[in-house]
Design a protein around this motif. Structure first.
Motif, mmCIF file in Angstrom:
data_model
loop_
_atom_site.group_PDB
_atom_site.id
_atom_site.type_symbol
_atom_site.label_atom_id
_atom_site.label_comp_id
_atom_site.label_asym_id
_atom_site.label_seq_id
_atom_site.Cartn_x
_atom_site.Cartn_y
_atom_site.Cartn_z
ATOM 1 N N ILE A 38 -4.966 9.659 -14.403
ATOM 2 C CA ILE A 38 -5.445 8.501 -14.701
ATOM 3 C C ILE A 38 -6.826 8.199 -14.306
ATOM 4 C CG2 ILE A 38 -4.820 5.923 -14.565
ATOM 5 C CD1 ILE A 38 -1.961 6.646 -14.180
ATOM 6 N N GLY A 39 -7.690 7.936 -15.283
ATOM 7 C CA GLY A 39 -9.025 7.644 -15.001
ATOM 8 C C GLY A 39 -9.351 6.590 -13.635
ATOM 9 N N GLY A 40 -10.019 6.942 -12.753
ATOM 10 C CA GLY A 40 -10.098 5.895 -11.733
ATOM 11 C C GLY A 40 -9.435 5.864 -10.717
ATOM 12 N N VAL A 41 -7.916 6.298 -11.123
ATOM 13 C CA VAL A 41 -7.017 6.310 -9.943
ATOM 14 C C VAL A 41 -6.949 7.657 -9.338
ATOM 15 C CG1 VAL A 41 -4.525 6.319 -9.674
ATOM 16 C CG2 VAL A 41 -5.397 4.658 -11.119
ATOM 17 N N ASP A 42 -6.952 8.729 -10.176
ATOM 18 C CA ASP A 42 -7.147 10.207 -9.839
ATOM 19 C C ASP A 42 -8.637 10.408 -9.859
ATOM 20 O OD1 ASP A 42 -4.044 10.146 -9.629
ATOM 21 O OD2 ASP A 42 -4.190 10.383 -11.597
ATOM 22 N N GLU A 43 -9.158 10.268 -8.682
ATOM 23 C CA GLU A 43 -10.520 10.400 -8.620
ATOM 24 C C GLU A 43 -10.964 11.752 -9.104
ATOM 25 O OE1 GLU A 43 -10.886 9.032 -4.734
ATOM 26 O OE2 GLU A 43 -10.561 7.048 -5.339
ATOM 27 N N ASP A 44 -10.401 12.592 -8.624
ATOM 28 C CA ASP A 44 -11.020 14.124 -9.016
ATOM 29 C C ASP A 44 -10.861 14.545 -10.318
ATOM 30 O OD1 ASP A 44 -8.282 14.132 -8.524
ATOM 31 O OD2 ASP A 44 -8.239 15.730 -7.128
ATOM 32 N N GLU A 45 -10.145 13.622 -11.244
ATOM 33 C CA GLU A 45 -10.051 14.113 -12.555
ATOM 34 C C GLU A 45 -11.422 13.987 -13.440
ATOM 35 O OE1 GLU A 45 -7.715 15.499 -14.072
ATOM 36 O OE2 GLU A 45 -6.244 15.409 -12.475
#
Ligand code: GDP
Ligand code: MG
Length: 738
Positions: A687-694
């Motif tokens: 999830i963008g913004g939640v999983d920063e390293d994505e």
């Protein structure tokens, strides 16, 4: 079989022991058949309940004749006509009489007939005399000294030489064995007693002679003052002439026979020091009958090799030898029971099969008890120190085997238990699901655990042996319980997954309805135009606030359902946290999918068209417009179109009207809980913004329509609106034409 044992009566030559057994042959060889003889005559099994007598005396003084008459033995006797030595070496025979003159004789009397010892036949060979005296003293309780009446008082007589030897060797033994040297009885049998001199006189004379002899022998240092009575008891008997008084001889021998029973030390000081029988317990050499042959052989070996006779050491050696032998014997019976079990277990292990042997504890402890019991009965008669050590060795050996067997058994019970537990829980859950889900997972687990633990406990307790610490299997039990808990944890996790799937499905279906409803509201533009540049009708301006509200409401409800259920099957807070965290993430992804579906080209265009048509075709009061040529169709069209067009940027981004910012998805999802394990994240979409390293920002996550899609949508919508406008225009003109 053996050239040495060619004499009559040797079983190897003659096939029977009628004449007894030759213990030592004329070549001073020990006969290995002695034990066979003792087995054959059942003396071997008598423990200490046997007696040993040796007879000494000059050649041809009727020793063998005496023994044969007393004990029914068949020692060779010199024929009346030729005079030569018949007894060679040392012979032994068991008493063949049960009673004498009507009185019961002692059990298991063994008699040794020793070669004539006046050296006449062997020339100057005093060596054998000495050796056989030593051998007799080391083994016999009673030494019969056979003597003619006319020899009594002849201090220089051949018998006196023999007695000197006996005394000397006795002192030699005593030096080595100060603690346990038993006393012996020197039992004088005076032959051809005429009766003119009473026995008491003969006795006095003999004792005087003995004392004289004792005074002449050189005594070892420290024993200079010792008296003959310190080592020997004396007994006396007289027999009439065998040939001249044949009948009286027989009856006197019968009488003499009655004295071969157990006795005790007298205190009235008669002819003998003994009352009752001749066999005093203190005379016994305490060599168990089943070890006698080995002991005698060891003694003889030392004697023959002119070694100092060390009886205590011999007894220890004997004890070691016999204890080892007895260990081997009792292990045979143990093996018969235990070896097949070991084999079965080994086979099963090799094949990877789980084998729990039935009643192993009962069988194992019975075999162990039987083995130790049998060992004790036989071996405890031997040297106590050696016996204790050998018993320990045997126990250690047997226990090592039982331990391996028991550990294997518990390992199998462990594996079987874990599998049974897992199967039982799984099948109960399945049945519960089939029956409509009304089952309590925690209850099923608790019941099955109790049941499985009970079975294991029964097995472990069945293997326990009293007073044996190694048979306390509590650690194995704890280990088993720990593994059941681990398996429960895994099963609970699976149950949690199933629950999660159900709740996720519920969330999806709720979202499908509720979000669809919110987007459908876009299709209705009625209820006032408001500021044309913004969508301000219900379902327009606050679309995302409502979507977010509906979404968080559903998820909250789902979370509480999930938490309740998880609690019901004893999930830990941590596990529940992980489950809810997963649920929130999956729900968000579900919402995004639903939104994407709503804004799919065809769907959204349709909604925009409806929105526009509502605004265009209905007046402020919600009444449908009938177009007239005089109407400001163009103006209304432009206003409605602009109003609908403002929806497109609104739709493009998930933004709350109150803050003009995306909702706080990061807080909503929450940080990854500590209880997350490998595999928990595998099926989760980033999830963008939640999983920063994505590498995807929250802004991107919240972008519903890309810039190009937006422009494309504007163009398409305008075309659609244009179409509606043209139609309206036509209808206005048409309406006039009508
Ligand atoms: P051993 O050599 O001492 O064993 O003597 P034996 O028993 O072989 O007997 C030797 C001889 O003495 C035989 O001829 C017997 O008949 C004889 N004999 C046995 N007993 C007596 C006895 O009590 N008195 C006498 N005078 N001769 C006996
Ligand atoms: Mg003889």
């Amino acid at each position: 079989m053996n050239g040495h044992f060619s004499a009559v009566g040797d079983k190897s030559a003659g096939g029977s022991y009628d004449h007894g057994v030759q213990v030592i042959d004329e070549d001073k060889e020990f006969n290995g058949n002695l034990n066979d003889y003792l087995q054959n005559t059942h003396v071997a099994e008598s423990g200490f309940n046997y007696h040993l007598i040796s007879v000494f005396g000059s050649q041809s003084t009727g020793k063998s004749t005496l023994l044969n008459n007393l004990f029914g033995t068949e020692f060779s006797v010199m024929s009346e006509t030729e005079r030569r030595q018949t007894t060679k070496g040392i012979w032994m025979s068991k008493n063949k009489r049960e009673e004498s003159a009507g009185a019961k004789m002692a059990d298991n009397i063994l008699v040794m007939d020793v070669e004539g010892t006046d050296g006449r036949e062997r020339g100057e060979d005093q060596d054998f005399e000495r050796k056989s005296a030593l051998f007799a003293l080391a083994t016999s309780e009673v030494l019969i000294v056979n003597i003619w009446e006319h020899q009594v008082g002849l201090y220089q007589g051949a018998n006196m030489g023999l007695l000197k030897t006996v005394f000397e060797v006795n002192l030699q033994i005593f030096l080595k064995d100060k603690q346990s040297t038993p006393r012996s009885l020197l039992f004088f049998v005076i032959r051809d007693h005429l009766g003119t001199t009473p026995l008491s006189n003969l006795r006095t004379t003999l004792i005087q002679d003995l004392t004289k002899i004792w005074s002449t022998i050189s005594k070892p240092h420290g024993l200079e003052d010792s008296r003959i009575e310190d080592y020997f008891d004396f007994g006396f008997a007289a027999l009439p002439h065998k040939i001249l008084q044949a009948e009286k001889f027989v009856s006197e021998v019968q009488k003499l026979g009655t004295r071969f029973t157990a006795g005790h030390r007298g205190n009235k000081g008669g002819d003998d020091q003994l009352e009752g029988g001749l066999f005093l317990p203190e005379y016994h050499r305490r060599i168990p009958a089943d070890g006698f042959s080995v002991y005698a052989e060891g003694i003889w070996d030392q004697i023959v090799n002119n070694k100092d006779l060390d009886l205590p050491t011999q007894q220890e050696l004997l004890a070691q030898f016999r204890c080892d032998e007895i260990s081997r014997e009792v292990l045979v019976a143990f093996d018969l029971v235990v070896a097949p079990l070991e084999e079965q277990q080994g086979e099963a292990t090799k094949l990877g099969k789980i084998l729990v042997l039935p009643d192993l504890g009962g069988v194992g402890s019975a075999a162990r008890a039987k083995l130790l019991g049998a060992f004790e009965v036989q071996a405890s008669r031997y040297h106590q120190g050696v016996y204790a050590r050998k018993r320990q060795e045997l126990e250690a050996k047997v226990d090592a085997r039982l331990k391996a067997l028991y550990m294997g058994q518990l390992a199998a019970a462990h594996k079987a238990g874990v599998a049974a537990f897992s199967d039982a829980v799984t099948s109960k859950v399945k049945a519960g699901q089939k029956a409509g889900g009304g089952y309590e997972f925690a209850e099923i687990v608790a019941n099955e655990k109790q049941k499985t633990l009970g079975i294991f406990k029964t097995e472990a307790q069945g293997l326990a042996i009293q007073d044996l610490p190694w048979t306390n299997f509590k650690p194995q039990y704890s280990l088993f319980e720990a593994e059941l808990d681990e398996v429960s944890g895994k099963l609970r996790k699976e149950e949690m997954r199933r629950l999660a799937t159900r709740v996720e499905r519920w969330v999806k279906s709720r979202l499908g309805e509720a979000i669809g409803l919110e987007f459908n509201k876009l299709g209705s533009g009625r209820g006032g135009t408001g500021a044309p540049e913004t969508g301000d009708k219900p379902g327009e301006k606050d679309l995302w606030d409502r979507v977010w509200g509906v979404f968080t409401g559903i998820v909250k409800e789902a979370e509480s359902r999930f938490a309740d259920r998880a609690k019901s099957f004893d999930a830990s807070d941590e596990e529940a946290e992980v489950g809810m965290w997963r649920l929130r993430r999956k729900s968000w992804v579900g919402l995004r999918e639903k939104i994407d579906e709503e804004v799919m080209e065809g769907n959204i265009l349709l909604k925009l068209r409806e929105n526009f048509e509502d605004k265009f075709r209905y007046d402020e009061a919600g009444v449908p417009r009938i177009w007239r040529p005089s109407d400001d169709i163009e103006g209304i069209y432009t206003k409605a179109r602009e109003s609908t067009l403002t929806l497109i940027p609104l739709l493009s981004r998930f933004r709350l009207s109150t803050t003009y910012a995306p909702p706080d998805l990061v807080s909503f999802v929450g940080g990854q809980p500590t209880g997350v394990e490998a595999g928990d994240e595998e099926d989760l979409a980033p999830i963008g913004g939640v999983d920063e390293d994505e590498g995807k920002s929250l802004e991107e996550e919240m972008t519903v329509l890309s810039e190009s899609k937006r422009q494309d949508l504007v163009v398409r919508f305008k075309k659609t609106a244009d179409g509606v406008y043209v139609e309206a225009k036509r209808s206005a003109i048409g309406g006039v034409a009508q």
